[in-house]
Write an enzyme that holds these catalytic residues in place. Structure first.
Site, PDB file in Angstrom:
ATOM      1  N   HIS A 208      19.492 -10.481  58.258  1.00 43.62           N
ATOM      2  CA  HIS A 208      18.141  -9.925  58.374  1.00 43.62           C
ATOM      3  C   HIS A 208      17.062 -10.765  57.712  1.00 43.62           C
ATOM      4  O   HIS A 208      15.880 -10.444  57.812  1.00 43.62           O
ATOM      5  CB  HIS A 208      18.094  -8.519  57.751  1.00 43.62           C
TER       6      HIS A 208
HETATM    7  C1  UD1 Z   1      13.092  -6.632  51.997  1.00 39.85           C
HETATM    8  C2  UD1 Z   1      13.068  -7.591  50.822  1.00 39.85           C
HETATM    9  C3  UD1 Z   1      14.359  -8.366  50.766  1.00 39.85           C
HETATM   10  C4  UD1 Z   1      15.571  -7.458  50.796  1.00 39.85           C
HETATM   11  C5  UD1 Z   1      15.466  -6.469  51.931  1.00 39.85           C
HETATM   12  C6  UD1 Z   1      16.576  -5.463  51.770  1.00 39.85           C
HETATM   13  C7  UD1 Z   1      10.783  -8.385  50.373  1.00 39.85           C
HETATM   14  C8  UD1 Z   1       9.869  -9.558  50.410  1.00 39.85           C
HETATM   15  N1  UD1 Z   1      11.986  -8.560  50.923  1.00 39.85           N
HETATM   16  O1  UD1 Z   1      13.141  -7.393  53.182  1.00 39.85           O
HETATM   17  O2  UD1 Z   1      14.385  -9.082  49.556  1.00 39.85           O
HETATM   18  O3  UD1 Z   1      16.706  -8.251  51.014  1.00 39.85           O
HETATM   19  O4  UD1 Z   1      14.209  -5.781  51.865  1.00 39.85           O
HETATM   20  O5  UD1 Z   1      16.996  -4.955  52.973  1.00 39.85           O
HETATM   21  O6  UD1 Z   1      10.418  -7.360  49.847  1.00 39.85           O
HETATM   22  N2  UD1 Z   1      11.338  -1.834  58.906  1.00 39.85           N
HETATM   23  C9  UD1 Z   1      11.548  -0.695  59.643  1.00 39.85           C
HETATM   24  N3  UD1 Z   1      12.157   0.371  59.024  1.00 39.85           N
HETATM   25  C10 UD1 Z   1      12.554   0.349  57.731  1.00 39.85           C
HETATM   26  C11 UD1 Z   1      12.337  -0.826  56.992  1.00 39.85           C
HETATM   27  C12 UD1 Z   1      11.728  -1.913  57.580  1.00 39.85           C
HETATM   28  O7  UD1 Z   1      11.224  -0.626  60.816  1.00 39.85           O
HETATM   29  O8  UD1 Z   1      13.099   1.357  57.253  1.00 39.85           O
HETATM   30  C13 UD1 Z   1      10.701  -2.983  59.563  1.00 39.85           C
HETATM   31  C14 UD1 Z   1       9.199  -2.996  59.352  1.00 39.85           C
HETATM   32  O9  UD1 Z   1       8.577  -3.258  60.572  1.00 39.85           O
HETATM   33  C15 UD1 Z   1       8.975  -4.206  58.457  1.00 39.85           C
HETATM   34  C16 UD1 Z   1      10.201  -5.092  58.712  1.00 39.85           C
HETATM   35  O10 UD1 Z   1      11.242  -4.189  59.057  1.00 39.85           O
HETATM   36  O11 UD1 Z   1       7.799  -4.861  58.754  1.00 39.85           O
HETATM   37  C17 UD1 Z   1      10.630  -5.888  57.496  1.00 39.85           C
HETATM   38  O12 UD1 Z   1      10.755  -5.009  56.382  1.00 39.85           O
HETATM   39  P1  UD1 Z   1      10.307  -5.491  54.929  1.00 39.85           P
HETATM   40  O13 UD1 Z   1      10.505  -4.379  53.983  1.00 39.85           O
HETATM   41  O14 UD1 Z   1       8.970  -6.138  54.995  1.00 39.85           O
HETATM   42  O15 UD1 Z   1      11.299  -6.686  54.618  1.00 39.85           O
HETATM   43  P2  UD1 Z   1      12.879  -6.746  54.596  1.00 39.85           P
HETATM   44  O16 UD1 Z   1      13.321  -7.754  55.584  1.00 39.85           O
HETATM   45  O17 UD1 Z   1      13.456  -5.390  54.689  1.00 39.85           O
HETATM   46  N1  UDP Z   2      24.180  -2.205  53.454  1.00 37.76           N
HETATM   47  C1  UDP Z   2      24.158  -0.893  53.899  1.00 37.76           C
HETATM   48  N2  UDP Z   2      24.019  -0.674  55.235  1.00 37.76           N
HETATM   49  C2  UDP Z   2      23.887  -1.678  56.149  1.00 37.76           C
HETATM   50  C3  UDP Z   2      23.892  -3.014  55.661  1.00 37.76           C
HETATM   51  C4  UDP Z   2      24.019  -3.235  54.306  1.00 37.76           C
HETATM   52  O1  UDP Z   2      24.294   0.044  53.115  1.00 37.76           O
HETATM   53  O2  UDP Z   2      23.742  -1.390  57.346  1.00 37.76           O
HETATM   54  C5  UDP Z   2      24.323  -2.411  52.002  1.00 37.76           C
HETATM   55  C6  UDP Z   2      25.260  -3.516  51.595  1.00 37.76           C
HETATM   56  O3  UDP Z   2      26.608  -3.062  51.515  1.00 37.76           O
HETATM   57  C7  UDP Z   2      24.698  -3.875  50.232  1.00 37.76           C
HETATM   58  C8  UDP Z   2      23.208  -3.690  50.394  1.00 37.76           C
HETATM   59  O4  UDP Z   2      23.053  -2.824  51.536  1.00 37.76           O
HETATM   60  O5  UDP Z   2      25.136  -2.952  49.259  1.00 37.76           O
HETATM   61  C9  UDP Z   2      22.521  -4.994  50.628  1.00 37.76           C
HETATM   62  O6  UDP Z   2      21.208  -4.780  51.026  1.00 37.76           O
HETATM   63  P1  UDP Z   2      20.381  -5.825  51.894  1.00 37.76           P
HETATM   64  O7  UDP Z   2      21.293  -6.747  52.581  1.00 37.76           O
HETATM   65  O8  UDP Z   2      19.450  -5.017  52.698  1.00 37.76           O
HETATM   66  O9  UDP Z   2      19.502  -6.558  50.794  1.00 37.76           O
HETATM   67  P2  UDP Z   2      19.790  -7.786  49.810  1.00 37.76           P
HETATM   68  O10 UDP Z   2      21.002  -7.471  49.022  1.00 37.76           O
HETATM   69  O11 UDP Z   2      19.935  -9.002  50.642  1.00 37.76           O
HETATM   70  O12 UDP Z   2      18.559  -7.856  48.987  1.00 37.76           O
END
Ligand code: UD1
Ligand code: UDP
Length: 355
Positions: A208
């Site tokens: 992601h």
């Molecule tokens: C964020 C974090 C990243 C972390 C990840 C965990 C930052 C800069 N990055 O990235 O470090 O690894 O969370 O998963 O904060 N969206 C939805 N529904 C949701 C959440 C997100 O539709 O429930 C969509 C939104 O359109 C959003 C996009 O996903 O614009 C990206 O979400 P965002 O929270 O900006 O960044 P992540 O890739 O989730």
């Molecule tokens: N995870 C989850 N559901 C999913 C994918 C990941 O619960 O569909 C869990 C995963 O096991 C780990 C955490 O989410 O515990 C990692 O989060 P993410 O990859 O979103 O963020 P990061 O760790 O890269 O910041």
């Protein structure tokens, strides 16, 4: 003592589950959810499954550019801090929610306690790196998961504020793995809302990061490699790249990839424990693969968790078909005595700092 915790993204809910359980034995905790992650299976499912107390505030801020999201959060969190007047602010990791909360608190003279401090990639092209560095430099207490993080903080002149506490994700892995094993794993929901059965043998993929999903080319290469393997791949897709992953799999008829909606933590842990091997760009999943002694290939340019890379247990791969397959074939060696993520009691140690 009153602690205000700010969370917003999936991995922060998991860490908060571990820490809140200890913290609340002695301390009043107010939880603020910024709203950064908001879909049921990106947010509420974690609160339900892991028994995290319901947030006292949900600010409903998500999406937009990094600056816009962080700016809106900063304004809203400052308002909550002025009302609640906590003694300490607790933040986790490196998301935009982390940075916004740290900046809001430090400008109001509220000490910032940062969990997962000190990880460094050495590049500002990674959006989380900026969040980590700024948060560490304004924080009063830096709680690190690993020795390597402690060393980075030393090199930045921050050692007097730094403490090695271990990784709350390791605590969570140990605490929830029994519950995860009991989880009914037979049914998954695909991206069309239909259910499918979990295969006996499978690979587990999560992907992601902005770095891998901002162009179709990289994600296509990653999915092409997974599609060619000797067992299907289960890929719960983050909403960020839901549409594009679906489209790539359809266009290329990648039938060996099972796309699903994001799953809850217990299902994810169960997938980790049952998968043949793991391919990911997630910081959390790399460590869970290590805890479960599963071979991991991390599709990323930078080492985020150096301790996992020992003896080929975790290897970096470029987002390229050949490199991913080559790294998946490399054998890992496991020294069961090597436990660099603490003793499974990080939550208690973090709780003690906040009393
Ligand atoms: C964020 C974090 C990243 C972390 C990840 C965990 C930052 C800069 N990055 O990235 O470090 O690894 O969370 O998963 O904060 N969206 C939805 N529904 C949701 C959440 C997100 O539709 O429930 C969509 C939104 O359109 C959003 C996009 O996903 O614009 C990206 O979400 P965002 O929270 O900006 O960044 P992540 O890739 O989730
Ligand atoms: N995870 C989850 N559901 C999913 C994918 C990941 O619960 O569909 C869990 C995963 O096991 C780990 C955490 O989410 O515990 C990692 O989060 P993410 O990859 O979103 O963020 P990061 O760790 O890269 O910041």
């Amino acid at each position: 003592m009153k602690v205000l915790t700010v969370v917003g993204a999936r991995p922060q809910f998991i860490k908060a589950a571990v820490v809140s359980r200890h913290l609340r034995k002695t301390t009043e905790e107010i939880i603020v959810h910024t709203g950064q992650h908001y879909d049921y299976n990106m947010s509420e499912i974690f609160f339900e499954e892991l028994n995290i107390p319901k947030p006292n505030y949900n600010l409903g801020i998500s999406g937009g550019s990094h600056g816009e999201m962080t700016g809106k959060m900063l304004i809203s969190i400052e308002k909550v801090l002025k009302v609640e007047k906590p003694d300490k602010l607790l933040v986790y990791g490196d998301t935009n929610s982390t940075l916004a909360a740290a900046l809001a608190a430090v400008k109001l003279d509220i000490p910032v306690y940062h969990v997962e401090a000190g990880n460094r990639l050495g590049t500002f092209s990674n959006p989380e790196e900026i969040n980590r560095i700024c948060t560490d430099h304004v924080a009063t207490v830096l709680m690190s998961c690993t020795e390597s993080a402690v060393k980075f903080l030393e090199s930045e002149g921050l050692s007097s504020r730094t403490h090695l506490v271990g990784d709350p994700m390791y605590d969570a892995f140990l605490y929830y793995k029994g519950k995860a094993a009991e989880k009914d794993m037979y049914k998954f929901t695909d991206l069309n809302g239909n259910t499918f059965l979990c295969p006996d043998d499978f690979y587990y993929l999560t992907c992601h990061r902005q770095e891998n999903t901002s162009t179709d080319k990289k994600l296509t290469e990653i999915l092409k490699a997974m599609n060619s393997l000797d067992a299907p791949t289960i890929y719960p897709v983050h909403p960020r790249n839901h549409d594009i992953a679906f489209q790539i799999c359809q266009t290329n008829t990648f039938k060996n990839i099972l796309l699903t909606q994001p799953v809850g933590y217990l299902t994810s842990l169960s997938l980790v424990n049952r998968a043949k091997k793991i391919v990911t760009d997630s910081g959390g999943l790399q460590r869970e693969a290590f805890f479960a002694e599963k071979k991991c290939v991390t599709v990323f340019d930078h080492v985020v968790w150096p301790e996992t890379m020992i003896e080929n247990r975790n290897q970096l791969a470029a987002p390229c078909y050949e490199d991913i397959l080559a790294k998946l074939e490399t054998d890992q060696r496991i020294d069961p005595m090597y436990k660099p993520f603490g003793d499974g009691h990080a939550g208690e140690k973090i709780g003690a700092f906040l009393q």
